[in-house]
Motif scaffolding. Structure first.
Motif, PDB file in Angstrom:
ATOM      1  N   PRO A  75     -13.990   3.777  -9.107  1.00  0.00           N
ATOM      2  CA  PRO A  75     -14.821   4.511  -8.161  1.00  0.00           C
ATOM      3  C   PRO A  75     -14.982   3.701  -6.877  1.00  0.00           C
ATOM      4  N   PHE A 105     -15.489  14.647  -9.729  1.00  0.00           N
ATOM      5  CA  PHE A 105     -14.636  13.470  -9.604  1.00  0.00           C
ATOM      6  C   PHE A 105     -14.612  12.872  -8.210  1.00  0.00           C
ATOM      7  N   ARG A 128     -15.403   9.192  -7.843  1.00  0.00           N
ATOM      8  CA  ARG A 128     -16.451   8.924  -8.834  1.00  0.00           C
ATOM      9  C   ARG A 128     -15.922   8.643 -10.232  1.00  0.00           C
ATOM     10  N   GLN A 129     -14.750   9.146 -10.573  1.00  0.00           N
ATOM     11  CA  GLN A 129     -14.241   9.013 -11.933  1.00  0.00           C
ATOM     12  C   GLN A 129     -12.954   8.214 -11.948  1.00  0.00           C
TER      13      GLN A 129
END
Length: 142
Positions: A75, A105, A128-129
Motif C-alpha cells: 500500500p 483496492f 490499499r491492497q
C-alpha cells in the motif's frame, strides 16, 4: 525515472522525511523546473494533468482474468502537486472538474486551481491492497 517522464527536468531540491520512523509513512519531496512541460497546439497549450500515467492499472493487470491472487505491491500514497507558470499572454480556457474515485483496492483524487498566472494541479493516488484476489480482479481492472 524523472527524466523518462519529464524530459529536461532540473531537480532544484529533494528531501526525505520519516526515514528513521517506521511508524510513519516515508515522504519524498522533489522540487524541479521543467522548461517545456506543455505541448503547443496552435494558440493553445496542452498541459498533462499529472506526472504519473493515468493508466498504470493496465500494465499491472494485463490478463483478462486470473485464477490466483495478483501481487499489486505494498500500500502506498502518491501525491503530486504541480505549480505551472503560464507564459505571458496565455490563460486557462477551462479547468478540469475535480475528480474523486474510491474502490476497496485504490482511490484517486485530482483537482486544479488557477491563481493569477499560476496553474496548480494536484492528484493523489492511494493503493490499499497488496493482494487482489481473483474475485476482485475484474473490478480492479475496470
Amino acid at each position: 525515472m524523472l527524466p523518462d517522464r519529464l524530459p529536461g527536468i532540473t531537480v532544484v531540491s529533494a528531501s526525505v522525511q520519516n526515514d528513521n520512523d517506521w511508524n510513519q509513512p516515508l515522504e519524498v519531496r522533489l522540487e524541479g523546473s521543467i522548461p517545456r512541460f506543455a505541448t503547443r497546439n496552435g494558440p493553445t497549450l496542452l498541459v498533462p494533468r499529472q506526472i504519473l500515467p493515468r493508466s498504470w492499472v493496465p500494465d499491472l493487470a494485463a490478463l483478462g482474468s486470473r485464477s490466483t491472487d495478483l501481487l499489486a505491491g505494498p500500500p502506498e500514497i502518491v501525491i503530486e502537486e504541480m505549480h505551472l507558470a503560464l507564459p505571458a499572454g496565455y490563460q486557462a480556457q477551462s479547468l478540469p472538474a475535480p475528480t474523486q474515485l474510491s474502490q476497496p483496492f485504490a482511490g484517486f483524487q485530482a483537482d486544479a486551481a488557477l491563481n493569477g498566472p499560476t496553474l496548480t494541479l494536484r492528484s493523489r493516488i492511494e493503493t490499499r491492497q497488496p493482494l487482489i484476489p481473483p474475485s476482485a480482479y475484474a473490478p480492479f481492472r475496470a
